[in-house]
Design a protein around this motif. Structure first.
Motif, short mmCIF file in Angstrom:
data_model
loop_
_atom_site.label_atom_id
_atom_site.label_comp_id
_atom_site.label_asym_id
_atom_site.label_seq_id
_atom_site.Cartn_x
_atom_site.Cartn_y
_atom_site.Cartn_z
N LEU A 34 5.66 -5.73 -37.00
CA LEU A 34 4.52 -5.24 -36.71
C LEU A 34 4.20 -5.10 -38.83
O LEU A 34 3.83 -4.27 -39.25
CB LEU A 34 4.68 -3.75 -35.97
N ASP A 35 5.73 -4.22 -39.02
CA ASP A 35 5.96 -3.14 -40.49
C ASP A 35 5.26 -5.05 -41.46
O ASP A 35 4.31 -4.35 -42.22
CB ASP A 35 7.08 -3.32 -40.89
N GLU A 36 5.47 -5.69 -41.13
CA GLU A 36 4.67 -7.21 -42.31
C GLU A 36 2.87 -7.12 -41.57
O GLU A 36 2.54 -7.87 -42.84
CB GLU A 36 6.05 -8.01 -41.68
N LEU A 37 3.21 -7.34 -41.20
CA LEU A 37 2.04 -7.62 -40.10
C LEU A 37 0.95 -6.79 -40.68
O LEU A 37 0.00 -6.12 -41.86
CB LEU A 37 1.23 -7.38 -38.91
N GLN A 38 1.32 -5.23 -40.91
CA GLN A 38 0.78 -4.88 -41.05
C GLN A 38 0.18 -3.84 -42.50
O GLN A 38 -0.18 -3.65 -43.26
CB GLN A 38 1.13 -2.64 -40.57
N GLN A 39 1.13 -4.54 -43.60
CA GLN A 39 0.96 -4.78 -45.12
C GLN A 39 -0.23 -6.07 -45.36
O GLN A 39 -0.40 -5.79 -46.66
CB GLN A 39 2.24 -4.88 -45.80
N ILE A 40 -0.05 -6.82 -44.44
CA ILE A 40 -1.00 -6.98 -44.39
C ILE A 40 -2.61 -6.87 -44.64
O ILE A 40 -3.27 -6.62 -43.38
CB ILE A 40 -1.34 -8.60 -43.47
N ALA A 41 -3.82 -6.43 -45.69
CA ALA A 41 -4.74 -5.88 -45.79
C ALA A 41 -5.37 -6.35 -44.64
O ALA A 41 -6.35 -5.67 -44.15
CB ALA A 41 -5.40 -5.35 -47.25
N HIS A 42 -6.00 -7.55 -44.12
CA HIS A 42 -6.82 -8.19 -43.29
C HIS A 42 -7.06 -7.64 -41.98
O HIS A 42 -7.24 -8.03 -41.46
CB HIS A 42 -7.39 -9.63 -44.32
N SER A 44 -6.81 -6.02 -38.87
CA SER A 44 -6.70 -4.98 -38.16
C SER A 44 -6.50 -4.73 -37.28
O SER A 44 -7.09 -3.73 -36.75
CB SER A 44 -8.45 -5.07 -38.56
N LEU A 45 -6.23 -5.40 -36.64
CA LEU A 45 -5.99 -5.02 -35.01
C LEU A 45 -4.36 -6.53 -34.41
O LEU A 45 -4.28 -7.51 -35.25
CB LEU A 45 -6.99 -6.59 -33.97
N ILE A 46 -3.72 -5.73 -33.15
CA ILE A 46 -2.99 -6.53 -33.58
C ILE A 46 -2.98 -6.20 -31.61
O ILE A 46 -2.93 -5.50 -31.46
CB ILE A 46 -1.31 -5.35 -33.87
N ARG A 72 -0.37 1.80 -38.22
CA ARG A 72 -1.33 1.19 -39.16
C ARG A 72 -2.71 0.73 -38.35
O ARG A 72 -3.92 1.29 -38.02
CB ARG A 72 -1.82 1.44 -40.77
N VAL A 73 -2.40 -0.39 -38.12
CA VAL A 73 -3.67 -1.38 -37.36
C VAL A 73 -2.98 -0.84 -35.92
O VAL A 73 -2.48 -0.22 -35.22
CB VAL A 73 -3.40 -2.21 -37.91
N PRO A 74 -4.44 -0.83 -35.11
CA PRO A 74 -4.27 -0.22 -33.56
C PRO A 74 -3.52 -1.31 -32.59
O PRO A 74 -4.31 -2.99 -33.35
CB PRO A 74 -5.81 -0.40 -33.40
N VAL A 75 -3.19 -1.07 -31.97
CA VAL A 75 -2.22 -2.19 -31.00
C VAL A 75 -2.74 -2.26 -29.61
O VAL A 75 -2.56 -1.35 -28.89
CB VAL A 75 -0.59 -1.84 -31.13
#
Length: 190
Positions: A34-42, A44-46, A72-75
């Motif tokens: 999740l941390d890796e995914l949240q570091q990708i700016a584009h 916006s949803l997980i 940071r990104v809504p789950v």
């Protein structure tokens, strides 16, 4: 490789963790992902698809809820529940842990002959889900895979069941009737 692919494709805004069982991952591994995914700016949803909150409700710990809540990104957590009988007290206790969290809870159901192929059963499922804070999302026609034909119902019967739900339930409790089609980018509405 998947993370690199997502990093290099800015048209990807939603990442879905599915296939297999993503909640089999240890919290530490899931946190890293999740941390890796949240570091990708584009991104916006997980979305996480899981049967564990239904089949192994003990997996829903305060630690897991905090992990999915502090992003940071809504789950969105999509459960896989097919019958209200699966929603026993242990599942209710597990799902209650999400009540005050920002995690969105949805459910998808697979239509199964002689299991949930009647309007009363599907009505009861939708009503029980919303009592537990879960919004019905998809009602899937069964995929045509080897060994499952005995659970299949016709598309005509699926449409009739769906229409019955439309006539019985408030709109937000009626899941969208869909089918997976090969080589299509998304579910196909029936």
């Amino acid at each position: 490789p998947a993370l690199d692919y997502i990093r290099h494709h800015s048209d990807i805004s939603e990442v879905i963790l599915s296939g297999g069982e993503p909640l089999m991952l240890k919290d530490s591994v899931l946190a890293t992902l999740l941390d890796e995914l949240q570091q990708i700016a584009h991104v916006s949803l997980i979305r996480i698809h899981s049967r564990f909150p239904i089949a192994v409700p003990q997996r829903v710990t305060e630690s897991l809820v905090n992990l999915l809540s502090n992003t940071r990104v809504p789950v969105t957590l999509v459960l896989h529940c097919n019958h209200a009988n699966e929603l026993d007290d242990s599942v209710a206790i597990a799902l209650d842990k999400f009540r005050c969290s920002p995690v969105n809870l949805l459910n998808q159901t697979v239509l199964l002959k002689d299991i949930n192929d009647n309007a009363d059963t599907l009505d009861a499922l939708s009503r029980r889900l919303i009592q537990l804070g879960v919004l019905p999302y998809y009602l899937h026609a069964l995929d045509k895979v080897s060994g499952t034909a005995h659970f299949a119902i016709s598309d005509q019967q699926a449409k009739q069941l769906h229409n019955s739900l439309i006539n019985r339930l408030p709109g937000y409790l009626v899941p969208t009737l869909v089918r997976e089609m090969p080589a299509t980018p998304a579910k196909t509405r029936l």
